[in-house]
Design an enzyme around this catalytic site. Structure first.
Site, short mmCIF file in Angstrom:
data_model
loop_
_atom_site.label_atom_id
_atom_site.label_comp_id
_atom_site.label_asym_id
_atom_site.label_seq_id
_atom_site.Cartn_x
_atom_site.Cartn_y
_atom_site.Cartn_z
N GLY A 188 -2.92 -3.17 0.47
CA GLY A 188 -4.21 -3.61 1.02
C GLY A 188 -4.75 -4.93 0.51
O GLY A 188 -5.88 -5.29 0.82
N ASP A 198 0.05 0.31 8.48
CA ASP A 198 1.21 0.43 7.59
C ASP A 198 1.80 1.83 7.69
O ASP A 198 1.11 2.78 8.05
CB ASP A 198 0.81 0.15 6.13
CG ASP A 198 2.01 -0.28 5.30
OD1 ASP A 198 2.11 -1.49 4.99
OD2 ASP A 198 2.88 0.56 4.97
N LYS A 220 5.43 -13.13 7.48
CA LYS A 220 6.50 -13.31 6.49
C LYS A 220 7.85 -13.06 7.15
O LYS A 220 7.99 -12.19 8.00
CB LYS A 220 6.31 -12.29 5.36
CG LYS A 220 7.50 -12.23 4.40
CD LYS A 220 7.14 -11.62 3.09
CE LYS A 220 7.01 -10.12 3.14
NZ LYS A 220 6.48 -9.61 1.87
C1 LIG Z 1 4.97 -6.55 1.10
S1 LIG Z 1 4.21 -5.10 1.66
C2 LIG Z 1 2.64 -5.68 2.23
C3 LIG Z 1 1.68 -6.06 1.14
C4 LIG Z 1 0.29 -6.33 1.66
N1 LIG Z 1 0.24 -7.55 2.46
C5 LIG Z 1 -0.73 -6.46 0.56
O1 LIG Z 1 -1.26 -7.54 0.34
O2 LIG Z 1 -1.03 -5.46 -0.09
C6 LIG Z 1 5.07 -4.78 3.16
C7 LIG Z 1 4.60 -3.53 3.88
O3 LIG Z 1 5.25 -3.44 5.17
C8 LIG Z 1 5.25 -2.06 5.50
N2 LIG Z 1 6.14 -1.78 6.64
C9 LIG Z 1 7.48 -1.94 6.71
N3 LIG Z 1 7.95 -1.53 7.91
C10 LIG Z 1 6.86 -1.13 8.63
C11 LIG Z 1 6.69 -0.60 9.95
N4 LIG Z 1 7.73 -0.41 10.77
N5 LIG Z 1 5.44 -0.28 10.35
C12 LIG Z 1 4.37 -0.45 9.53
N6 LIG Z 1 4.48 -0.95 8.27
C13 LIG Z 1 5.70 -1.28 7.82
C14 LIG Z 1 5.67 -1.39 4.22
O4 LIG Z 1 5.31 -0.02 4.21
C15 LIG Z 1 4.93 -2.22 3.16
O5 LIG Z 1 3.75 -1.58 2.74
#
Ligand SMILES: C[S@@+](CC[C@H](N)C(=O)[O-])C[C@H]1O[C@@H](n2cnc3c(N)ncnc32)[C@H](O)[C@@H]1O
Length: 197
Positions: free
Chosen positions: A51, A71, A152
């Site tokens: 988050g 997410d 990203k």
């Molecule tokens: C690097 S983290 C994000 C960090 C976030 N921007 C923060 O500042 O806290 C990437 C996220 O992408 C989510 N994710 C990956 N594949 C996904 C999908 N198909 N649908 C939803 N979320 C996904 C993962 O669960 C993970 O929490």
């Protein structure tokens, strides 16, 4: 040594300042440069857990806007009436429909979505690109004209084709490696600014 010092400094800063992730500083840096999110905006945050980005976006939009965070993992502990959390897979129609039901047209879409990495660069790139393309397809339908899309990507050969496509849909496309990104990481960020239609 420098790598770990830098990593530690962002990690510690996030803890001290109450952000849920060190990634919060990447969005702060990117938004200061490119003004992707502004006061009053309706923002969609894809891959939002835990988050950090949503917290930063909420600060910027203020009480006049709102943030929808999606997410696979539930996002907890953001107690803000302007935050809507949706838990589920962004690649499914069910979740896309939920996002649309909250708001059919967004001012900005931000995506830090990332697959589980396996340490094989080509495979990590392909998986990342697949997710990004899904988010992009959705963004084209739900982002207002003039809006911006920040996401990203794990670097690889598919980047070139993706950027070519973005250049048709947006007036300006920038490729960035934020300071808060760990050294050696294959992540880059792409800011697609000012949607044409
Ligand atoms: C690097 S983290 C994000 C960090 C976030 N921007 C923060 O500042 O806290 C990437 C996220 O992408 C989510 N994710 C990956 N594949 C996904 C999908 N198909 N649908 C939803 N979320 C996904 C993962 O669960 C993970 O929490």
């Amino acid at each position: 040594m420098a790598v770990y010092n830098r990593k530690d400094s962002y990690y510690k800063k996030a803890k001290q300042e109450g952000y849920k992730s060190r990634a919060a500083y990447k969005l702060k840096e990117l938004n200061t440069k490119y003004k992707i999110i502004k006061n009053g905006y309706k923002v969609l945050d894809c891959g939002a857990a835990p988050g950090g980005w949503s917290q930063v976006a909420l600060e910027i939009v203020s009480d006049k806007g709102f943030v929808v965070g999606v997410d696979l993992n539930p996002i907890t502990g953001i107690n803000n009436k302007n935050f809507i959390s949706i838990a589920g897979d962004f690649t499914t129609d069910e979740i896309l429909n939920q996002v649309l039901n909250v708001c059919p047209l967004y001012d900005a879409v931000i995506s830090d979505i990332a697959p589980h990495t396996i340490g094989i660069r080509d495979a990590d790139h392909t998986n990342s690109l697949e997710l990004v393309e899904k988010v992009y397809d959705f963004t084209i339908k739900t982002l207002k004209k003039g809006g911006s899309f920040l996401f990203k990507l794990f670097e690889g050969e598919g980047r070139k084709g993706l950027v070519e496509r973005l250049k048709k849909d947006f007036k300006d496309v920038r490729i960035i490696k934020p300071d808060a990104t760990r050294q050696g990481s294959m992540e880059i960020y792409i800011a697609a600014l000012n949607k044409v239609n």
